[in-house]
Design a protein around this motif. Structure first.
Motif, PDB file in Angstrom:
ATOM      1  N   PRO A 323     -20.032  11.534  59.415  1.00 27.25           N
ATOM      2  CA  PRO A 323     -20.963  10.394  59.514  1.00 27.25           C
ATOM      3  C   PRO A 323     -20.802   9.502  58.285  1.00 27.25           C
ATOM      4  CG  PRO A 323     -22.111  12.500  59.815  1.00 27.25           C
ATOM      5  CD  PRO A 323     -20.753  12.816  59.295  1.00 27.25           C
ATOM      6  N   CYS A 324     -20.768   8.196  58.497  1.00 26.21           N
ATOM      7  CA  CYS A 324     -20.605   7.259  57.367  1.00 26.21           C
ATOM      8  C   CYS A 324     -21.694   7.484  56.316  1.00 26.21           C
ATOM      9  CB  CYS A 324     -20.675   5.821  57.866  1.00 26.21           C
ATOM     10  SG  CYS A 324     -19.342   5.404  58.990  1.00 26.21           S
ATOM     11  N   HIS A 325     -22.913   7.680  56.786  1.00 26.46           N
ATOM     12  CA  HIS A 325     -24.016   7.811  55.834  1.00 26.46           C
ATOM     13  C   HIS A 325     -23.947   9.105  55.031  1.00 26.46           C
ATOM     14  CE1 HIS A 325     -26.525   4.702  58.233  1.00 26.46           C
ATOM     15  NE2 HIS A 325     -25.927   4.155  57.209  1.00 26.46           N
ATOM     16  N   LEU A 326     -23.149  10.058  55.479  1.00 26.36           N
ATOM     17  CA  LEU A 326     -23.016  11.300  54.719  1.00 26.36           C
ATOM     18  C   LEU A 326     -21.824  11.229  53.771  1.00 26.36           C
ATOM     19  CD1 LEU A 326     -24.505  13.992  54.538  1.00 26.36           C
ATOM     20  CD2 LEU A 326     -22.811  14.982  56.059  1.00 26.36           C
ATOM     21  N   ARG A 327     -20.673  10.819  54.304  1.00 26.74           N
ATOM     22  CA  ARG A 327     -19.460  10.836  53.487  1.00 26.74           C
ATOM     23  C   ARG A 327     -19.407   9.645  52.519  1.00 26.74           C
ATOM     24  NH1 ARG A 327     -13.693  12.929  54.931  1.00 26.74           N
ATOM     25  NH2 ARG A 327     -12.498  12.122  53.188  1.00 26.74           N
ATOM     26  N   LYS A 328     -19.679   8.447  53.031  1.00 29.66           N
ATOM     27  CA  LYS A 328     -19.452   7.259  52.206  1.00 29.66           C
ATOM     28  C   LYS A 328     -20.635   6.940  51.289  1.00 29.66           C
ATOM     29  CE  LYS A 328     -16.433   5.848  55.810  1.00 29.66           C
ATOM     30  NZ  LYS A 328     -16.536   5.429  57.202  1.00 29.66           N
ATOM     31  N   TYR A 329     -21.826   7.344  51.681  1.00 28.07           N
ATOM     32  CA  TYR A 329     -22.988   7.018  50.841  1.00 28.07           C
ATOM     33  C   TYR A 329     -23.525   8.235  50.071  1.00 28.07           C
ATOM     34  CZ  TYR A 329     -23.308   2.491  53.213  1.00 28.07           C
ATOM     35  OH  TYR A 329     -23.040   1.232  53.700  1.00 28.07           O
ATOM     36  N   GLN A 330     -23.174   9.446  50.523  1.00 29.18           N
ATOM     37  CA  GLN A 330     -23.663  10.627  49.813  1.00 29.18           C
ATOM     38  C   GLN A 330     -22.514  11.482  49.260  1.00 29.18           C
ATOM     39  OE1 GLN A 330     -27.030  12.779  51.737  1.00 29.18           O
ATOM     40  NE2 GLN A 330     -26.895  11.261  53.356  1.00 29.18           N
ATOM     41  N   GLY A 331     -21.281  11.114  49.590  1.00 30.49           N
ATOM     42  CA  GLY A 331     -20.114  11.839  49.067  1.00 30.49           C
ATOM     43  C   GLY A 331     -19.997  13.266  49.577  1.00 30.49           C
ATOM     44  N   ILE A 332     -20.535  13.531  50.776  1.00 29.52           N
ATOM     45  CA  ILE A 332     -20.506  14.906  51.304  1.00 29.52           C
ATOM     46  C   ILE A 332     -19.496  14.992  52.446  1.00 29.52           C
ATOM     47  CG2 ILE A 332     -21.869  16.695  52.477  1.00 29.52           C
ATOM     48  CD1 ILE A 332     -24.322  15.535  50.994  1.00 29.52           C
ATOM     49  N   SER A 333     -18.417  15.730  52.220  1.00 31.79           N
ATOM     50  CA  SER A 333     -17.426  15.911  53.283  1.00 31.79           C
ATOM     51  C   SER A 333     -16.916  17.347  53.350  1.00 31.79           C
ATOM     52  CB  SER A 333     -16.241  14.955  53.085  1.00 31.79           C
ATOM     53  OG  SER A 333     -15.637  15.216  51.835  1.00 31.79           O
ATOM     54  N   GLU A 334     -16.891  18.029  52.212  1.00 23.79           N
ATOM     55  CA  GLU A 334     -16.365  19.400  52.182  1.00 23.79           C
ATOM     56  C   GLU A 334     -17.356  20.401  52.758  1.00 23.79           C
ATOM     57  OE1 GLU A 334     -13.366  20.687  51.316  1.00 23.79           O
ATOM     58  OE2 GLU A 334     -12.857  18.568  51.408  1.00 23.79           O
ATOM     59  N   GLU A 335     -18.627  20.213  52.409  1.00 23.91           N
ATOM     60  CA  GLU A 335     -19.642  21.222  52.766  1.00 23.91           C
ATOM     61  C   GLU A 335     -19.714  21.483  54.268  1.00 23.91           C
ATOM     62  OE1 GLU A 335     -19.948  18.750  50.667  1.00 23.91           O
ATOM     63  OE2 GLU A 335     -21.111  19.287  48.893  1.00 23.91           O
ATOM     64  N   PRO A 336     -19.790  20.442  55.125  1.00 28.37           N
ATOM     65  CA  PRO A 336     -19.841  20.749  56.562  1.00 28.37           C
ATOM     66  C   PRO A 336     -18.591  21.468  57.054  1.00 28.37           C
ATOM     67  CG  PRO A 336     -19.827  18.352  56.171  1.00 28.37           C
ATOM     68  CD  PRO A 336     -19.981  19.011  54.850  1.00 28.37           C
ATOM     69  N   ARG A 337     -17.437  21.116  56.489  1.00 27.49           N
ATOM     70  CA  ARG A 337     -16.185  21.773  56.914  1.00 27.49           C
ATOM     71  C   ARG A 337     -16.184  23.244  56.470  1.00 27.49           C
ATOM     72  NH1 ARG A 337     -14.939  16.357  56.407  1.00 27.49           N
ATOM     73  NH2 ARG A 337     -13.472  15.546  57.947  1.00 27.49           N
ATOM     74  N   LEU A 338     -16.676  23.505  55.267  1.00 27.68           N
ATOM     75  CA  LEU A 338     -16.741  24.899  54.794  1.00 27.68           C
ATOM     76  C   LEU A 338     -17.696  25.708  55.671  1.00 27.68           C
ATOM     77  CD1 LEU A 338     -16.767  24.267  50.934  1.00 27.68           C
ATOM     78  CD2 LEU A 338     -14.940  25.363  52.257  1.00 27.68           C
TER      79      LEU A 338
END
Ligand code: SF4
Ligand code: SF4
Length: 421
Positions: A323-338
């Protein structure tokens, strides 16, 4: 909120290099300069400086932005194009007012913690008159073309009993006082409360499995992001204040949400939205916003959730949409994948997982066809990687992805990451 001079200063940072164009989802479909971030900055700058004659064309280009933040992430000068677009929308509303439909939806429905649930309960009883079950998907399609919805669109069913109204959820409205556990205040959000309550159930279950005490404070309302992205700053601010007050009734180690958009609003937008309010407000907002975490961030990074590895089926393939609001505005991308690695499903990345799904900024309502054209590439990405399941971390993205997969004939289930844990 920023002043006119500050917005003009921001627009003047743009050196017209065009580095933002390749990542803009609306430019990707339109292929016209005014639909690019650079074009929007030029239009907004002209409008802020009071140039005349921009008219309906200007408003159309401003509304076609999904506020995805891709341009901001890709701009060498850090020009806050989505911030400028939101300011332009707010200025337009200030000058022209809201449309009657937007005014009713935002000021009568969204702002009322009594009328909104009542109206949606009525709608949940009547939805069968206008909508029917989809033969292939879990959702509803319109029986005939409806105002603001159109025909053939896959919509989520309104929950029979809203999440916040469920007896076991009401019982969580106050802390039990177990000081040995981290205490989590759950910000539910409209998407989970009214449309996708299973995400709420999974969030509570997984948090408890991770050893937390979960409280669902009563009095919480919409995060205000739909109002803000429409340009209705007044409504967004009043909702922000109600939420602040609701969560100040208890003591929480963290405030968690399962909605990427709510998380961005509560973490980042609150600070700007409530600035300039009475004395002491900035300290109150800081106290609130600094505790907000996305559910994936909390589970993976703080609670060290172990998961139930091996219980999923290794034959099924799962992919992930950022989600744009998670990755681009909160910098969260690894945690959901882990977290997905802990489900036992086989992970396979899709092409361009962080490309916008086309829902944001109200585009799915203001220009549904453009929104679905943007979503086409996402659907092709899912088809290309052969996933059986698409996981993501935003109820809005889930609704949009389900509709897009249905429209483009891609057979895959769409769920929130927490529903797989
Ligand atoms: S917004 Fe940034 S990336 Fe886009 S043209 Fe302006 S300076 Fe270049
Ligand atoms: S926020 Fe997204 S849609 Fe809007 S101009 Fe930037 S890249 Fe384009």
């Amino acid at each position: 909120m920023k002043s006119l001079e500050e917005h003009i200063k921001e627009a003047l940072k743009c050196v017209r290099c065009g580095a933002c164009k390749s990542v803009c989802p609306s430019f990707d479909v339109r292929r016209r300069e005014p639909s690019s971030p650079r074009g929007r900055v030029a239009l907004i700058e002209a409008s802020l400086k009071g140039e005349e004659g921009l008219g309906g064309m200007y408003v159309g280009h401003i509304k076609e932005c999904t506020l995805c933040g891709s341009c901001l992430n890709n701009c060498p000068n850090g020009v806050d194009v989505p911030g400028l677009v939101m300011a332009a929308r707010a200025e337009h509303v200030r000058r022209e007012g809201l449309s009657p439909v937007a005014s009713f939806a935002l000021r009568n429905m969204l702002s009322s913690d009594r009328f909104m649930p009542w109206a949606l309960k009525l709608a949940s009883k009547l939805q069968g008159l206008f909508l029917k079950s989809s033969s292939v998907e879990n959702g509803l399609v319109s029986r005939f073309s409806l105002p603001f919805i159109g025909g053939g669109r896959l919509l989520p069913e309104l929950a029979g009993v809203f999440f916040m109204d469920r007896r076991h959820v009401r019982a969580l409205s106050e802390a039990k006082g177990d000081s040995s556990k981290p205490r989590i205040g759950f910000f539910v959000g409209c998407g989970v409360n009214y449309l996708l309550p299973d995400i709420g159930e999974s969030t509570v279950r997984v948090l408890k499995e991770a050893g937390a005490e979960v409280v669902v404070p009563s009095g919480q309302v919409c995060c205000g992001m739909p109002a803000l992205s429409t340009g209705d700053v007044k409504t967004a601010r009043s909702l922000a204040l109600k939420n602040l007050e609701a969560f100040e009734q208890g003591e929480y180690d963290y405030i968690v949400t399962s909605c990427a958009t709510c998380g961005h609003g509560l973490k980042n937008i609150f600070r700007e939205l409530l600035s300039g309010e009475e004395d002491g407000m900035s300290a109150r907002v800081e106290r609130f916003s600094s505790r907000v975490k996305d559910i994936t961030e909390l589970l993976e990074g703080i609670l060290s959730y172990k998961g139930r590895a091996g219980e999923g089926s290794g034959d099924r393939v799962v992919t992930y949409h950022d989600p744009c609001h998670l990755r681009k505005y909160q910098g969260i991308s690894e945690e959901p994948r882990l977290l997905l690695e802990k489900t036992g499903l086989r992970f396979k990345g899709m092409k361009n997982p962080c490309k916008c799904c086309g829902l944001g900024g109200g585009l799915a309502f203001s220009n549904y066809e453009l929104s679905m054209e943007i979503a086409r590439k996402k659907a092709e990405g899912v088809r290309g990687c052969g996933a059986d399941v698409v996981a993501t971390a935003c109820p809005g993205c889930i609704i949009q992805l389900k509709d897009a997969l249905h429209r483009y004939g891609v057979r895959a289930k769409v769920v929130h990451v927490v529903e797989l844990l």
